[in-house]
Design an enzyme around this catalytic site. Structure first.
Site, short mmCIF file in Angstrom:
data_model
loop_
_atom_site.label_atom_id
_atom_site.label_comp_id
_atom_site.label_asym_id
_atom_site.label_seq_id
_atom_site.Cartn_x
_atom_site.Cartn_y
_atom_site.Cartn_z
N ASP A 48 0.83 -1.21 0.00
CA ASP A 48 0.00 0.00 0.00
C ASP A 48 0.86 1.25 0.00
O ASP A 48 0.57 2.24 -0.67
CB ASP A 48 -0.90 0.02 1.23
N ALA A 49 1.95 1.21 0.77
CA ALA A 49 2.82 2.39 0.87
C ALA A 49 3.44 2.71 -0.49
O ALA A 49 3.49 3.87 -0.92
CB ALA A 49 3.90 2.16 1.91
N ASP A 50 3.91 1.66 -1.19
CA ASP A 50 4.52 1.90 -2.50
C ASP A 50 3.45 2.44 -3.48
O ASP A 50 3.71 3.31 -4.28
CB ASP A 50 5.13 0.61 -3.07
N TYR A 51 2.26 1.86 -3.36
CA TYR A 51 1.18 2.30 -4.24
C TYR A 51 0.88 3.79 -4.02
O TYR A 51 0.79 4.57 -4.95
CB TYR A 51 -0.07 1.45 -3.94
N GLU A 129 16.38 40.18 16.94
CA GLU A 129 16.44 39.38 15.71
C GLU A 129 15.26 39.74 14.83
O GLU A 129 14.24 40.25 15.33
CB GLU A 129 16.39 37.89 16.08
N LYS A 131 11.80 39.67 12.83
CA LYS A 131 10.53 38.96 12.96
C LYS A 131 10.17 38.47 11.57
O LYS A 131 9.87 39.28 10.68
CB LYS A 131 9.47 39.88 13.53
N ASP A 133 8.14 36.97 8.53
CA ASP A 133 6.72 37.00 8.19
C ASP A 133 6.34 35.71 7.49
O ASP A 133 6.26 35.64 6.26
CB ASP A 133 6.45 38.22 7.29
N ARG A 152 0.70 26.19 14.38
CA ARG A 152 0.30 26.82 15.63
C ARG A 152 -1.19 26.63 15.91
O ARG A 152 -1.59 26.49 17.05
CB ARG A 152 0.64 28.31 15.53
N GLU A 187 9.88 29.57 12.14
CA GLU A 187 9.00 30.12 11.12
C GLU A 187 9.25 29.47 9.77
O GLU A 187 10.40 29.40 9.32
CB GLU A 187 9.27 31.64 11.03
N TYR A 239 13.83 29.65 16.11
CA TYR A 239 14.08 30.76 17.03
C TYR A 239 13.52 30.54 18.44
O TYR A 239 13.66 31.38 19.30
CB TYR A 239 13.54 32.08 16.47
N LYS A 327 7.41 46.45 15.58
CA LYS A 327 6.98 46.35 14.19
C LYS A 327 7.55 47.48 13.34
O LYS A 327 7.76 48.58 13.83
CB LYS A 327 5.45 46.39 14.11
N CYS A 432 -30.58 45.25 2.23
CA CYS A 432 -29.51 44.27 2.04
C CYS A 432 -29.32 43.99 0.55
O CYS A 432 -30.29 43.68 -0.14
CB CYS A 432 -29.90 42.98 2.76
N CYS A 435 -30.64 40.20 -0.18
CA CYS A 435 -32.02 39.71 -0.07
C CYS A 435 -33.04 40.85 -0.01
O CYS A 435 -34.23 40.59 0.14
CB CYS A 435 -32.17 38.82 1.17
N CYS A 450 -28.44 43.47 7.99
CA CYS A 450 -29.60 42.95 7.29
C CYS A 450 -30.51 42.27 8.31
O CYS A 450 -30.06 41.57 9.20
CB CYS A 450 -29.12 41.94 6.26
N CYS A 456 -31.87 35.31 4.34
CA CYS A 456 -30.88 36.02 3.54
C CYS A 456 -29.80 35.02 3.11
O CYS A 456 -29.18 34.38 3.95
CB CYS A 456 -30.24 37.13 4.37
S1 IVH Z 1 9.36 34.24 19.35
C1 IVH Z 1 6.53 32.89 22.89
N1 IVH Z 1 10.80 35.07 17.33
O1 IVH Z 1 5.67 36.05 15.37
C2 IVH Z 1 6.68 33.56 21.59
N2 IVH Z 1 8.47 34.76 16.99
O2 IVH Z 1 3.60 37.67 16.58
C3 IVH Z 1 7.64 32.88 20.71
N3 IVH Z 1 7.75 35.19 14.69
O3 IVH Z 1 3.75 33.36 16.53
C4 IVH Z 1 7.79 33.57 19.43
N4 IVH Z 1 9.72 35.72 13.90
O4 IVH Z 1 5.14 33.00 14.41
C5 IVH Z 1 9.57 34.74 17.75
N5 IVH Z 1 12.19 35.74 15.61
C6 IVH Z 1 10.99 35.42 16.05
C7 IVH Z 1 9.88 35.44 15.20
C8 IVH Z 1 8.62 35.11 15.71
C9 IVH Z 1 8.45 35.56 13.61
C10 IVH Z 1 6.30 34.99 14.72
C11 IVH Z 1 5.82 33.74 15.40
C12 IVH Z 1 4.85 34.21 16.44
C13 IVH Z 1 4.49 35.55 15.93
C14 IVH Z 1 4.02 36.45 17.05
#
Ligand code: IVH
Length: 766
Positions: A48-51, A129, A131, A133, A152, A187, A239, A327, A432, A435, A450, A456
């Site tokens: 099954d796994a190979d399939y 460090e 953050k 995205d 998460r 991340e 991180y 930020k 609305c 509706c 509405c 609606c």
């Molecule tokens: S520390 C207890 N470090 O930002 C908190 N988070 O806004 C541990 N994220 O859910 C997170 N870069 O997904 C940490 N250098 C960084 C990060 C980072 C991105 C994200 C992470 C977190 C969200 C919070």
């Protein structure tokens, strides 16, 4: 990452068109043979796994070269079904988010807060460090082997994406020198170049393109077919960590170094800083490098370096006290507002959306922005105060757009000098658009809604989607897509929640047009669907309540209500009793809003006064109504706004209530919520601290006690269970002695709670 063995096939992205064609032909033959051997000859030739592996490879090549898909492709034949959802993973230590800082001053405040919490007069060290995205992922290793990967999710429970994580090259699968149990968090992200190439490929093959690298990363990781994830160029920075059987280091910086030594990618811009000035310097350095990094970051994260101090600082309900995200400012661009569309949501809210001439804002093309509500368009906030200097927004305007973090783009400003001649003020619809029912603004509500309820289409179908969503009935095989289909279906319509539970009976009654014979369904999937629906005839009371989609009743309020009333019978009786009192409250609110509007001469449209007059004339509500109403309001977390929503939505005899009662008759049991777990020796106790504490600050002691489930009060009373008295304690100590209240010194208190520190971040029982 381990070296690939020589027999391993070429990665799907590296195949030429000719190679892909040849391989698809070979796969069609091998899978065809395997199918015949299994289904017709009852004599399977391969495991099954190979399939499954062959089918996945086939699907991945087809996904990359859709034009080469063969008429005899195994993808179109019955066979091993793919999983129809991810498994759930309860995080042993919650995955939290971060508090935000926007200005330089917020960073100094953060440092001050941390030091005063710890009563630490000297300077502290922090790491700084980028953050990233992307989306966070938790990787669980046991004896050095990667065993599980989870998203998460809501922080308490995530999705099991192990198979997908195994395809990411940055994620080590074996680690020689790791603690026996080790959860590493970080991340998942996609580089700008890989994002652009992926979107080009998607567009060429007629597939959906992604709005930004983060969406692309999320969409790629959350694929039920891991071979698709494998074909997407995902990356990972480590991180943070969750459960550990042994510490990684005694500092944050050392722990990151250790992760790098284990083979994780860690961000090269991570620095150690001595206090706020250096933190801000690193913020500006990272900001200057941002555009050239090749991946999205949206700020800088600062963390207390000393892990023993991190442990003392601990957590608030959703964020750590030892970290903050600084930020970057929102990015801005100017463009034209071409139209204003009105969308109708699940609760009937009419939401205006700006349709814009597409414009790039911080690397992302934006063509829509939210306009929030009627007042916002007219230049006022919900308190009636001017915004944008009172400038209104008109179709044809030249507007400034901004994006802040992951929120929907918004409009920051209007350039009146470019307003087209003759542009008229925007008239918000009073019916609305879905509706045509009247759309009404309740007093104190900034949103026009509405009144069509379940008739609606926008509300009905959105309500049903919410009903089956994850926190609600969560019926496997009945997601938003299927709800949409059944809602518009002529043969098996589902217009209300109760209709879901009559689907099977209605389908069985019509064997000539069985669901199983329809496109996209089959014997197995229909059988599974019926079983999944059947299973949900027993449902937790809090889920049931949340699923109803009543305005203001989210998961937390649903839980609070369920814990208080225990059963639908009790709650529905309370609603019936409280209804006259709720009406009285609405009438009072309306009168007050009208007075305020008249005083401010704000042009607020007059509300129908007839109903109000009738309510006043009926006189004050009977005492049992007031008692039921006050009991509802006495519940922690339930305020008047929520109570009005709840009681009016489920008003006796109203169409919502009829629908809910019909649903209840379809259910077997609505189960009461579990009692709150009380693992800690102080859970549920009311504790008072007095005198001087020598081992921790008052704030720290309070936070620790609350994290362990205790309630901290400021004064001693008959309700006090425990007094913790340090040197210098005076009147409170005497009062406690008089009331015969258990009293401990600081060491006694610490001994009492010892052993509980590790459970600080764990969520309660729900
Ligand atoms: S520390 C207890 N470090 O930002 C908190 N988070 O806004 C541990 N994220 O859910 C997170 N870069 O997904 C940490 N250098 C960084 C990060 C980072 C991105 C994200 C992470 C977190 C969200 C919070």
């Amino acid at each position: 990452m381990e070296a690939r063995s020589v027999e391993e096939p070429k990665a799907v992205e590296d195949l030429s068109e000719a190679e892909a064609r040849a391989e698809l032909e070979m796969l069609a033959q091998r899978l065809g043979r395997a199918n015949r051997a299994y289904h017709t000859e009852d004599a399977p030739e391969i495991s099954d796994a190979d399939y499954d592996a062959l089918r996945r490879r086939n699907a991945a090549i087809e996904a990359r070269f859709p034009a080469l898909k063969r008429a005899d492709s195994a993808s179109d034949q019955v066979g091993a079904a793919l999983a129809d959802g991810f498994g759930k993973v309860a995080h042993r230590i919650a995955m939290l988010s971060l508090e935000n800082a926007f200005e330089d001053g917020d960073v100094a405040d953060f440092d001050t807060r941390v030091r005063s919490f710890l009563n630490h007069p000297g300077g502290l060290r922090y790491t700084a460090e980028p953050k990233i995205d992307g989306l966070s992922l938790s990787l669980r290793y046991e004896t050095g082997r990667l065993l599980q990967a989870a998203t998460r999710g809501d922080g308490a429970t995530g999705e099991n994406v192990t198979a997908n994580a195994l395809t990411i090259a940055d994620i080590p699968q074996h680690i020689a020198d790791a603690p026996e149990i080790m959860e590493i968090r970080g991340e998942v992200y996609m580089s700008h170049a890989d994002f652009a190439a992926l979107n080009t490929r998607q567009a060429e093959s007629g597939e959906k393109t992604f709005a930004n690298p983060r969406n692309a990363a999320a969409g790629s990781l959350r694929q039920l077919d891991a071979t698709i994830t494998a074909s997407r160029p995902l990356k990972f920075f480590a991180y943070a960590w969750g459960e550990l059987s042994a510490p990684l280091s005694d500092t944050q910086f050392g722990a990151i170094q250790r992760l790098a030594d284990m083979g994780f990618q860690t961000n090269p811009l991570t620095r150690l800083c001595d206090g706020p000035a250096q933190m801000l310097a690193q913020y500006h350095t990272i900001g200057a490098e941002r555009a050239g990094l090749g991946y999205d970051i949206d700020g800088v994260v600062y963390k207390v370096d000393d892990l023993a101090l991190q442990a003392r600082l601990g957590f608030r309900s959703t964020t750590p006290r030892w970290a903050i995200a600084h930020k970057f400012p929102a990015e801005l661009a100017w463009t034209w507002l071409e139209a204003i569309d009105i969308q109708v949501g699940r609760t009937g809210a009419l939401s205006p959306v700006a349709r814009l001439t597409p414009v790039t804002v911080g690397g992302v093309v934006v063509s829509n922005a939210t306009l929030h509500n009627e007042d916002y368009i007219h230049g006022r906030n919900s308190a009636g105060e001017e915004i944008r200097g009172g400038k209104d927004i008109r179709i044809g305007d030249f507007v400034q757009v901004y994006r802040a973090g992951d929120v929907i783009p918004k409009l920051a400003d209007v350039d009146l000098s470019k307003r087209p001649v003759g542009a008229a003020p925007y008239l918000f619809p009073e019916a609305c658009p879905e509706c045509s029912s009247p759309a009404i603004r309740a007093p104190g509500d900034s949103v026009r809604r509405c009144t069509g309820g379940l008739i609606c289409p926008a509300q009905g179908v959105e309500r049903l989607k919410h009903f089956v969503s994850r926190g609600g009935f969560d019926i496997e095989g009945l997601g938003a897509k299927q709800v949409e289909m059944f809602y518009h279906d002529d043969l098996l319509p589902v217009k209300t929640p109760a209709d879901i539970f009559t689907l099977e009976a209605r389908d069985t009654a019509n064997p000539l047009q069985s669901l199983k014979n329809r496109d996209g369904f089959g014997d197995t999937s229909v059988r599974k669907l019926w079983a999944a629906i059947e299973e949900r005839r027993t449902i937790g009371f809090e889920r049931f309540l949340f699923a109803l989609g009543i305005r203001d009743v989210g998961e937390v309020a649903a839980r609070d209500l369920a814990r208080h009333y225990h059963s639908w019978d009790a709650l529905s009786q309370a609603i019936d009793l409280a209804y006259p009192a709720a009406l009285r409250q609405i009438a009072a609110d309306e009168a007050e809003a009208d007075e305020r509007a008249a005083a401010a001469d704000s042009g607020r449209r007059a509300q129908p006064a007839k109903i109000r007059a009738a309510i006043w004339e009926a006189g004050p509500p009977p005492p049992e109504a007031l008692a039921a109403w006050n009991e509802l309001l006495s519940i922690d977390g339930i305020g008047a706004v929520l109570a009005v929503s709840l009681v009016t939505a489920l008003a006796p005899g109203g169409h919502e209530r009829v629908a809910v009662d019909a649903l209840v008759t379809q259910l077997r049991e609505i189960t009461p919520p579990a009692a709150r777990a009380s693992a800690s020796p102080v859970a549920g106790l009311t504790v008072v601290f007095t005198g001087t504490l020598e081992k921790m600050t008052r704030a720290e002691a309070k936070a620790r006690a609350e994290a362990l489930g205790a309630k901290v009060a400021g004064s001693v009373s008959a309700k006090t269970d425990l007094l913790v008295a340090g040197p210098g304690a005076g009147s409170k100590l005497k009062e406690a002695a008089k009331l015969n209240i258990r009293t401990l010194d600081e060491d006694g208190w610490l001994a009492l709670i010892a052993g509980e520190a590790g459970s600080q971040t764990e969520k309660d029982d729900t």
